[in-house]
Design an enzyme around this catalytic site. Structure first.
Site, mmCIF file in Angstrom:
data_model
loop_
_atom_site.group_PDB
_atom_site.id
_atom_site.type_symbol
_atom_site.label_atom_id
_atom_site.label_comp_id
_atom_site.label_asym_id
_atom_site.label_seq_id
_atom_site.Cartn_x
_atom_site.Cartn_y
_atom_site.Cartn_z
ATOM 1 N N THR A 1 -12.415 7.543 0.169
ATOM 2 C CA THR A 1 -12.419 6.829 -1.106
ATOM 3 C C THR A 1 -13.815 6.320 -1.478
ATOM 4 O O THR A 1 -14.619 5.989 -0.596
ATOM 5 C CB THR A 1 -11.441 5.633 -1.034
ATOM 6 N N ASP A 2 -14.048 6.204 -2.783
ATOM 7 C CA ASP A 2 -15.326 5.631 -3.252
ATOM 8 C C ASP A 2 -15.426 4.147 -2.896
ATOM 9 O O ASP A 2 -16.514 3.562 -2.965
ATOM 10 C CB ASP A 2 -15.504 5.836 -4.762
ATOM 11 N N GLU A 3 -14.283 3.533 -2.509
ATOM 12 C CA GLU A 3 -14.323 2.097 -2.195
ATOM 13 C C GLU A 3 -15.173 1.798 -0.970
ATOM 14 O O GLU A 3 -15.539 0.648 -0.737
ATOM 15 C CB GLU A 3 -12.903 1.548 -2.002
ATOM 16 N N TYR B 1 -8.691 -2.927 3.253
ATOM 17 C CA TYR B 1 -8.400 -1.505 2.995
ATOM 18 C C TYR B 1 -9.685 -0.676 3.056
ATOM 19 O O TYR B 1 -9.780 0.315 3.794
ATOM 20 C CB TYR B 1 -7.716 -1.326 1.631
ATOM 21 N N LYS C 1 -10.880 2.277 5.720
ATOM 22 C CA LYS C 1 -11.196 3.656 5.315
ATOM 23 C C LYS C 1 -12.638 4.006 5.707
ATOM 24 O O LYS C 1 -12.923 5.132 6.128
ATOM 25 C CB LYS C 1 -11.005 3.828 3.802
ATOM 26 N N ASN D 1 -10.697 6.512 -8.537
ATOM 27 C CA ASN D 1 -9.274 6.212 -8.804
ATOM 28 C C ASN D 1 -8.542 7.395 -9.422
ATOM 29 O O ASN D 1 -8.984 7.926 -10.449
ATOM 30 C CB ASN D 1 -9.156 5.048 -9.782
ATOM 31 N N VAL E 1 -2.747 -8.607 -15.816
ATOM 32 C CA VAL E 1 -4.134 -8.132 -15.695
ATOM 33 C C VAL E 1 -4.920 -9.164 -14.882
ATOM 34 O O VAL E 1 -4.942 -10.350 -15.224
ATOM 35 C CB VAL E 1 -4.758 -7.946 -17.096
ATOM 36 N N GLY F 1 -12.072 -11.091 -3.788
ATOM 37 C CA GLY F 1 -13.084 -10.073 -3.438
ATOM 38 C C GLY F 1 -13.072 -8.875 -4.372
ATOM 39 O O GLY F 1 -13.608 -7.807 -4.028
HETATM 40 P P1 NAD Z 1 0.146 6.657 -1.128
HETATM 41 O O1 NAD Z 1 0.238 5.252 -0.647
HETATM 42 O O2 NAD Z 1 0.798 7.034 -2.411
HETATM 43 O O3 NAD Z 1 0.738 7.655 -0.016
HETATM 44 C C1 NAD Z 1 0.462 7.473 1.342
HETATM 45 C C2 NAD Z 1 1.431 8.365 2.123
HETATM 46 O O4 NAD Z 1 1.091 8.259 3.511
HETATM 47 C C3 NAD Z 1 2.901 7.961 1.991
HETATM 48 O O5 NAD Z 1 3.706 9.102 1.799
HETATM 49 C C4 NAD Z 1 3.223 7.303 3.333
HETATM 50 O O6 NAD Z 1 4.577 7.445 3.731
HETATM 51 C C5 NAD Z 1 2.286 8.070 4.259
HETATM 52 N N1 NAD Z 1 1.947 7.308 5.477
HETATM 53 C C6 NAD Z 1 1.549 6.011 5.559
HETATM 54 N N2 NAD Z 1 1.341 5.671 6.848
HETATM 55 C C7 NAD Z 1 1.594 6.792 7.588
HETATM 56 C C8 NAD Z 1 1.554 7.087 8.967
HETATM 57 N N3 NAD Z 1 1.203 6.154 9.874
HETATM 58 N N4 NAD Z 1 1.856 8.326 9.382
HETATM 59 C C9 NAD Z 1 2.228 9.292 8.485
HETATM 60 N N5 NAD Z 1 2.307 9.060 7.156
HETATM 61 C C10 NAD Z 1 1.992 7.830 6.710
HETATM 62 O O7 NAD Z 1 -1.409 6.981 -1.140
HETATM 63 P P2 NAD Z 1 -2.255 7.870 -2.170
HETATM 64 O O8 NAD Z 1 -2.631 7.039 -3.331
HETATM 65 O O9 NAD Z 1 -1.572 9.169 -2.359
HETATM 66 O O10 NAD Z 1 -3.588 8.098 -1.307
HETATM 67 C C11 NAD Z 1 -3.671 9.197 -0.402
HETATM 68 C C12 NAD Z 1 -5.016 9.157 0.280
HETATM 69 O O11 NAD Z 1 -6.051 9.257 -0.679
HETATM 70 C C13 NAD Z 1 -5.290 7.867 1.060
HETATM 71 O O12 NAD Z 1 -5.959 8.199 2.240
HETATM 72 C C14 NAD Z 1 -6.188 7.065 0.131
HETATM 73 O O13 NAD Z 1 -7.021 6.214 0.881
HETATM 74 C C15 NAD Z 1 -6.963 8.166 -0.538
HETATM 75 N N6 NAD Z 1 -7.454 7.900 -1.897
HETATM 76 C C16 NAD Z 1 -6.607 7.435 -2.854
HETATM 77 C C17 NAD Z 1 -7.079 7.256 -4.160
HETATM 78 C C18 NAD Z 1 -6.165 6.767 -5.268
HETATM 79 O O14 NAD Z 1 -6.626 6.521 -6.367
HETATM 80 N N7 NAD Z 1 -4.851 6.642 -5.040
HETATM 81 C C19 NAD Z 1 -8.415 7.546 -4.459
HETATM 82 C C20 NAD Z 1 -9.260 7.998 -3.434
HETATM 83 C C21 NAD Z 1 -8.767 8.183 -2.168
HETATM 84 O O1 DAU Z 2 -11.216 3.975 -6.003
HETATM 85 C C1 DAU Z 2 -10.255 4.588 -5.207
HETATM 86 C C2 DAU Z 2 -9.153 3.609 -4.870
HETATM 87 O O2 DAU Z 2 -8.417 3.388 -6.062
HETATM 88 C C3 DAU Z 2 -8.250 4.117 -3.763
HETATM 89 O O3 DAU Z 2 -8.996 4.221 -2.576
HETATM 90 C C4 DAU Z 2 -7.053 3.178 -3.552
HETATM 91 O O4 DAU Z 2 -6.162 3.720 -2.599
HETATM 92 C C5 DAU Z 2 -6.335 3.033 -4.873
HETATM 93 O O5 DAU Z 2 -5.266 2.119 -4.742
HETATM 94 C C6 DAU Z 2 -7.300 2.548 -5.952
HETATM 95 O O6 DAU Z 2 -7.738 1.181 -5.666
HETATM 96 P P1 DAU Z 2 -7.818 0.068 -6.815
HETATM 97 O O7 DAU Z 2 -7.765 -1.250 -6.175
HETATM 98 O O8 DAU Z 2 -8.940 0.340 -7.739
HETATM 99 O O9 DAU Z 2 -6.428 0.415 -7.604
HETATM 100 P P2 DAU Z 2 -5.314 -0.526 -8.245
HETATM 101 O O10 DAU Z 2 -4.428 0.367 -9.033
HETATM 102 O O11 DAU Z 2 -4.680 -1.425 -7.238
HETATM 103 O O12 DAU Z 2 -6.130 -1.431 -9.249
HETATM 104 C C7 DAU Z 2 -6.939 -0.866 -10.285
HETATM 105 C C8 DAU Z 2 -7.611 -2.008 -11.017
HETATM 106 O O13 DAU Z 2 -6.599 -2.735 -11.741
HETATM 107 C C9 DAU Z 2 -8.285 -3.026 -10.112
HETATM 108 O O14 DAU Z 2 -9.459 -3.497 -10.759
HETATM 109 C C10 DAU Z 2 -7.265 -4.155 -10.002
HETATM 110 C C11 DAU Z 2 -6.563 -4.110 -11.338
HETATM 111 N N1 DAU Z 2 -5.140 -4.535 -11.335
HETATM 112 C C12 DAU Z 2 -4.297 -3.938 -10.434
HETATM 113 C C13 DAU Z 2 -2.962 -4.292 -10.390
HETATM 114 C C14 DAU Z 2 -2.032 -3.659 -9.372
HETATM 115 C C15 DAU Z 2 -4.668 -5.455 -12.257
HETATM 116 O O15 DAU Z 2 -5.426 -5.968 -13.087
HETATM 117 N N2 DAU Z 2 -3.347 -5.806 -12.203
HETATM 118 C C16 DAU Z 2 -2.461 -5.270 -11.296
HETATM 119 O O16 DAU Z 2 -1.280 -5.668 -11.297
#
Ligand code: NAD
Ligand code: DAU
Length: 340
Positions: A125-127, A153, A157, A182, A209, A278
């Site tokens: 992730t870019d985080e 988190y 990562k 994201n 928000v 944070g």
């Molecule tokens: P998600 O939370 O939707 O899915 C995670 C999946 O992993 C689920 O199906 C869960 O059951 C499974 N899982 C959790 N713990 C496990 C374990 N111990 N063993 C086996 N399976 C397990 O997550 P996502 O948003 O699809 O993200 C997938 C990957 O991409 C993650 O590694 C996340 O860090 C990365 N990522 C996500 C985003 C985003 O915007 N969502 C962006 C960049 C990177």
């Molecule tokens: O950048 C990649 C990451 O993007 C991934 O590594 C993470 O797994 C993924 O969850 C996502 O992280 P964010 O924290 O950016 O995503 P989230 O959807 O939780 O929040 C997006 C933005 O919206 C963030 O600035 C927080 C804000 N937010 C989020 C929620 C859930 C709100 O304002 N209200 C909310 O209820």
């Protein structure tokens, strides 16, 4: 070729499985997923009909589960999506994030070393780069930006990424890493901003928000992320990190307003709540490395992607309404009760 896709019952992993089955119909895809609250077998219903697909319930941090699968499948590649992925949950329960995201990565890579593999790919992730100031639109994350994490988190990562690079340098395990911005699109769990806002707006519920809503995220349609990973595992160089992002920066408020506009709902639903501790201010990816080396470019602009996403949620109500009952209600109350 046989590819183990971990976390394939979640958001991005499931989209990646459908992308693989469609674009590489001769490859065998084996999904290993623990089915945590974020995993959903209903998401893989169509994949289950494909003879080249197998689902296995198991934990990536459990050596027995992982080794058994390697002995049964002799995979050529592992693409690791499995993770605890929600920042807010990591603030409540950091340990689980360390166990899954760090120890799970180590367990998978040890199996790769033991049984042999042509590629271990880490979905990162870019985080890991921390955040950028809001008043410096000229700054972007490159692959050389130092790691500087904010949340449990992102720290978990980043730790996993460092382990992956250590396994490359120390054991010559053929690894690659992609760090993406994201994602949004189908099968996104409604704890995250976009699906949360869509599902609540449809029920005419208030939209929480955080802070001022000025934080910026760089949104990428999930299929574009899948195409990038596909290129990296097949054509990318081992030992390398590739950033993935589409120059689609939006403030959270802009995103929420775009959703309300698509749904013809009033902006009076917006409710400003206590900020995330944070809270990262801005993410912005420089994707020039993956573009120049592998020719990757995103195909979906944010305005089109958000329209497609809202349409998907309207047409798949049962998928997310089934999630919103039961444990999810408790989650929402717990997570948001002190924010009002
Ligand atoms: P998600 O939370 O939707 O899915 C995670 C999946 O992993 C689920 O199906 C869960 O059951 C499974 N899982 C959790 N713990 C496990 C374990 N111990 N063993 C086996 N399976 C397990 O997550 P996502 O948003 O699809 O993200 C997938 C990957 O991409 C993650 O590694 C996340 O860090 C990365 N990522 C996500 C985003 C985003 O915007 N969502 C962006 C960049 C990177
Ligand atoms: O950048 C990649 C990451 O993007 C991934 O590594 C993470 O797994 C993924 O969850 C996502 O992280 P964010 O924290 O950016 O995503 P989230 O959807 O939780 O929040 C997006 C933005 O919206 C963030 O600035 C927080 C804000 N937010 C989020 C929620 C859930 C709100 O304002 N209200 C909310 O209820």
């Amino acid at each position: 070729m046989t590819i183990i896709v971990t976390g394939g019952a979640g958001f991005i992993g499931s989209n990646f499985i459908y992308y693989q089955l469609k674009n590489h119909p001769d490859d065998r895809i084996v999904c290993l997923d623990a089915l945590t609250y974020a995993g959903n077998l209903a998401t893989l219903k169509e994949a289950m009909k494909n003879p080249n697909f197998r689902f296995v319930k198991g934990d990536i941090a459990n050596q027995t589960d992982v080794n058994r699968l390697f002995e049964e499948e002799h995979p050529d590649m592992v693409v690791n999506f499995a993770a605890e992925s929600h920042v807010d949950c990591s603030i409540e329960n950091p340990r689980l994030f360390l166990e899954t995201n760090i120890m799970g990565t180590q367990t998978l890579m040890d199996a790769c070393r033991h049984y042999g593999i042509t590629r271990y790919h880490q979905v990162a992730t870019d985080e890991v780069y921390g955040d950028l100031p809001l008043d410096r639109p000229d700054l972007f994350f490159t692959e050389n930006t130092p790691i500087h994490t904010s949340s449990p988190y992102s720290a978990s990562k980043a730790s996993a990424d460092l382990l992956v690079l250590a396994y490359w340098r120390t054991y010559q395990l053929p690894v690659s890493i992609t760090r993406c911005s994201n994602n949004y699109g189908p099968y996104h769990f409604p704890e995250k901003l976009i699906p949360l806002m869509i599902s609540r707006a449809l029920a005419d519920e208030s939209l929480p928000v955080y802070g001022t809503g000025e934080n910026v995220r760089d949104w990428l349609y999930v299929e574009d992320h899948c195409s990038a990973i596909d290129l990296v595992i097949r054509k990318g160089r081992v030992g390398e990190i590739y950033n993935i992002g589409g120059h689609n920066e939006r403030t959270n408020l802009q995103v929420v307003k775009a959703i309300l506009h698509e749904l013809h709902k009033p902006e009076t639903l917006i409710h400003y709540v206590t900020d995330r501790p944070g809270h990262d201010r801005r993410y912005a990816i420089d994707p020039s490395k993956i573009h120049s080396e592998l020719g990757w470019l995103p195909q979906t602009k944010f305005d089109d992607g958000i329209r497609l996403t809202v349409k998907w949620y309207l047409e798949h109500r049962k998928w997310w309404e089934d999630i919103l009952v039961g444990d999810y209600q408790n989650y929402y109350e717990q997570m948001y009760k002190d924010r009002q």
